[in-house]
Design an enzyme around this catalytic site. Structure first.
Site, PDB file in Angstrom:
ATOM      1  N   ARG A  50       0.852  -1.197   0.000  1.00 12.55           N
ATOM      2  CA  ARG A  50       0.000   0.000   0.000  1.00 12.55           C
ATOM      3  C   ARG A  50       0.884   1.242   0.000  1.00 12.55           C
ATOM      4  NH1 ARG A  50      -1.486   1.556   4.593  1.00 12.55           N
ATOM      5  NH2 ARG A  50      -2.316  -0.426   5.328  1.00 12.55           N
ATOM      6  N   TYR A 102     -16.635  17.285 -15.426  1.00 14.91           N
ATOM      7  CA  TYR A 102     -16.890  15.850 -15.542  1.00 14.91           C
ATOM      8  C   TYR A 102     -17.924  15.439 -14.481  1.00 14.91           C
ATOM      9  CZ  TYR A 102     -16.024  10.826 -15.123  1.00 14.91           C
ATOM     10  OH  TYR A 102     -16.163   9.473 -15.051  1.00 14.91           O
ATOM     11  N   ASP A 174      -7.285  19.270 -13.950  1.00 13.48           N
ATOM     12  CA  ASP A 174      -7.607  17.936 -14.476  1.00 13.48           C
ATOM     13  C   ASP A 174      -7.176  17.941 -15.942  1.00 13.48           C
ATOM     14  OD1 ASP A 174      -8.782  15.707 -15.616  1.00 13.48           O
ATOM     15  OD2 ASP A 174     -10.628  15.852 -14.441  1.00 13.48           O
ATOM     16  N   LYS A 199      -7.780   7.048 -19.329  1.00 12.32           N
ATOM     17  CA  LYS A 199      -8.101   7.583 -20.647  1.00 12.32           C
ATOM     18  C   LYS A 199      -6.833   7.579 -21.523  1.00 12.32           C
ATOM     19  CE  LYS A 199     -11.926   8.139 -18.380  1.00 12.32           C
ATOM     20  NZ  LYS A 199     -12.309   9.372 -17.726  1.00 12.32           N
TER      21      LYS A 199
HETATM   22  C1  LIG Z   1     -12.849   9.762 -16.437  1.00  8.67           C
HETATM   23  C2  LIG Z   1     -12.576  11.090 -15.894  1.00  8.67           C
HETATM   24  C3  LIG Z   1     -12.362  11.286 -14.525  1.00  8.67           C
HETATM   25  C4  LIG Z   1     -12.467  10.165 -13.519  1.00  8.67           C
HETATM   26  O1  LIG Z   1     -11.486   9.193 -13.697  1.00  8.67           O
HETATM   27  P1  LIG Z   1     -11.681   7.632 -13.351  1.00  8.67           P
HETATM   28  O2  LIG Z   1     -10.395   7.027 -13.750  1.00  8.67           O
HETATM   29  O3  LIG Z   1     -12.858   7.154 -14.160  1.00  8.67           O
HETATM   30  O4  LIG Z   1     -11.955   7.566 -11.893  1.00  8.67           O
HETATM   31  C5  LIG Z   1     -12.060  12.564 -14.086  1.00  8.67           C
HETATM   32  N1  LIG Z   1     -11.995  13.612 -14.948  1.00  8.67           N
HETATM   33  C6  LIG Z   1     -12.201  13.454 -16.274  1.00  8.67           C
HETATM   34  C7  LIG Z   1     -12.092  14.645 -17.163  1.00  8.67           C
HETATM   35  C8  LIG Z   1     -12.500  12.207 -16.786  1.00  8.67           C
HETATM   36  O5  LIG Z   1     -12.726  12.071 -18.097  1.00  8.67           O
END
Ligand SMILES: *Cc1c(COP(=O)(O)O)cnc(C)c1O
Length: 384
Positions: A50, A102, A174, A199
């Site tokens: 962890r 998001y 983000d 992503k």
């Molecule tokens: C998918 C996404 C998230 C969340 O990420 P996860 O890996 O699904 O928890 C946050 N911000 C954006 C812009 C996203 O596309």
């Protein structure tokens, strides 16, 4: 550790060295929870997975390298990474964020952290000078998404960073939609970069994982404490897959950007299309900012078919054959989504529509297939 290499080299070598045990070129998947000690405290830097795991450490170094930052941290998902940032805050603290956010981020803020006494203001940050009036003595964090999901609004990171610094407020960006190839927020003055590595970074729709990158050592220590104390860490297999994905990030992103540009231009000229949202158009309200802070315009775009309503938009996405109807984005394969019923269904309709997420909006994550096949698929779905 500043970015010493060009980006296209850093994705492959950044923070990496052959494994000390046998010289393995790729870090092995250290599928272990614990590590042998010769005497209490006599270990080789790893005690419990962890806290540390060598495969995860290799990935964390890669994250830092591709964002040009000093420290990278990996989490079990993008939302787990955001959750760790929110845990820097105390009840009574305020967060300012973008109103086109998001859906899962909005849910985390309003359903998990608001009940703990953290206050959120969602504002339009496209006009960076509007930020000032919303900053109060309680403001601790500004959370920016750019380009935004799914309206493709662009926020001027450097302008927001200057105001955040002046008020001693942290700025987190983000960077999921752009990816580290297209945009590096730390270089523009942000304090924290976050990714849903699920992503573009991992890039193959086969893993869920999150990342944070920072430059400040004290901030890194606090986040690393939360990472270990809250425990939302990724396993070694997922860390390995993400690291492998990152090694082709630059070539994938070049093609994502090219294909999205071709499709944006195709749709803009199409008689059945009302509006296309893509920051590469000169007519995009923040095109100039996009041009300066982004390297290419990414692989995402949204559009509204002419005269479409909820059911017509759904019919179009159902007729697509090569574009898979699915949540998520950033994989090598093209995906289509209907935000109102999918990614943004957790945002109330009135709030959603205020930022432009109408029932007829369709979002595309343009993959790296041959763009001629993608355009043909859109053509048949639009005329069906
Ligand atoms: C998918 C996404 C998230 C969340 O990420 P996860 O890996 O699904 O928890 C946050 N911000 C954006 C812009 C996203 O596309």
């Amino acid at each position: 550790m500043k970015k010493a290499m060009q980006f296209n080299t850093a994705v492959i070598h950044g923070g990496q060295s052959p494994d000390p045990a046998y010289g393995a070129v790729m870090p092995p998947i250290y599928q272990t929870s614990t590590y042998a000690q010769s005497t209490p405290g006599g270990h080789k830097g790893f005690e419990y997975s962890r806290t540390h795991n060598p495969t995860r450490s290799a990935l964390e170094n890669a994250f830092a390298s591709i964002e040009g930052g000093a420290f990278g941290l990996a989490f079990a998902s993008g939302l787990a990474a955001m959750d760790a940032v929110m845990k820097l805050l105390q009840p009574g603290d305020e967060v300012i964020s973008t109103n086109d956010l998001y859906g899962g981020s909005y849910r985390l803020f309003t359903k998990i952290f608001e009940p703990f006494g953290i206050r959120f203001r969602f504002i339009d940050l496209q006009q960076a000078d509007q930020l000032e009036e919303h900053i109060s003595a309680a403001t601790r964090l500004i959370w920016v998404e750019t380009p935004t999901n799914p309206m493709m609004q662009v926020v001027d990171i450097a302008a927001i960073a200057r105001q955040a610094k002046a008020h001693n407020v942290l700025l987190a960006v983000d960077n999921t939609f752009a990816s580290s190839y297209v945009q590096n927020p730390l270089a523009l003055g942000a304090d924290i970069v976050m990714h849903s590595a699920t992503k573009y970074l991992a890039g193959h729709s086969d893993v869920v994982l999150g990342a944070l990158v920072v430059n400040d050592e004290e901030l890194d220590e606090r986040l690393r404490f939360i990472q270990n104390a809250s425990g939302a860490v990724p396993g070694p297999m997922d860390s390995f897959l993400t690291l492998r994905g990152i090694k082709t990030l630059h070539v994938r992103m070049q093609r994502h950007c090219e294909n999205a540009a071709a499709i944006a231009n195709y749709l803009a000229k199409h008689p059945a299309i009302e509006k296309v949202y893509w920051p590469g158009f000169e007519s995009h309200p923040n095109h100039e900012v996009a041009k300066t802070q982004m390297n290419g315009f990414g692989g995402m775009l949204s559009f509204i078919p002419k005269g479409a309503d909820y059911s017509k938009a759904i019919r179009i996405v159902e007729h697509l054959e090569l574009f898979t109807l699915a949540e998520s984005l950033g994989g090598v394969e093209s995906l289509a989504g209907h935000p109102a019923s999918m990614t943004h269904a957790s945002i109330p309709k009135e709030i959603r529509e205020k930022s432009g997420v109408v029932d007829s909006l369709i979002r595309l994550s343009v993959g790296i297939e041959d763009v001629r096949d993608l355009i043909q698929d859109l053509e048949q779905a639009l005329s069906a």
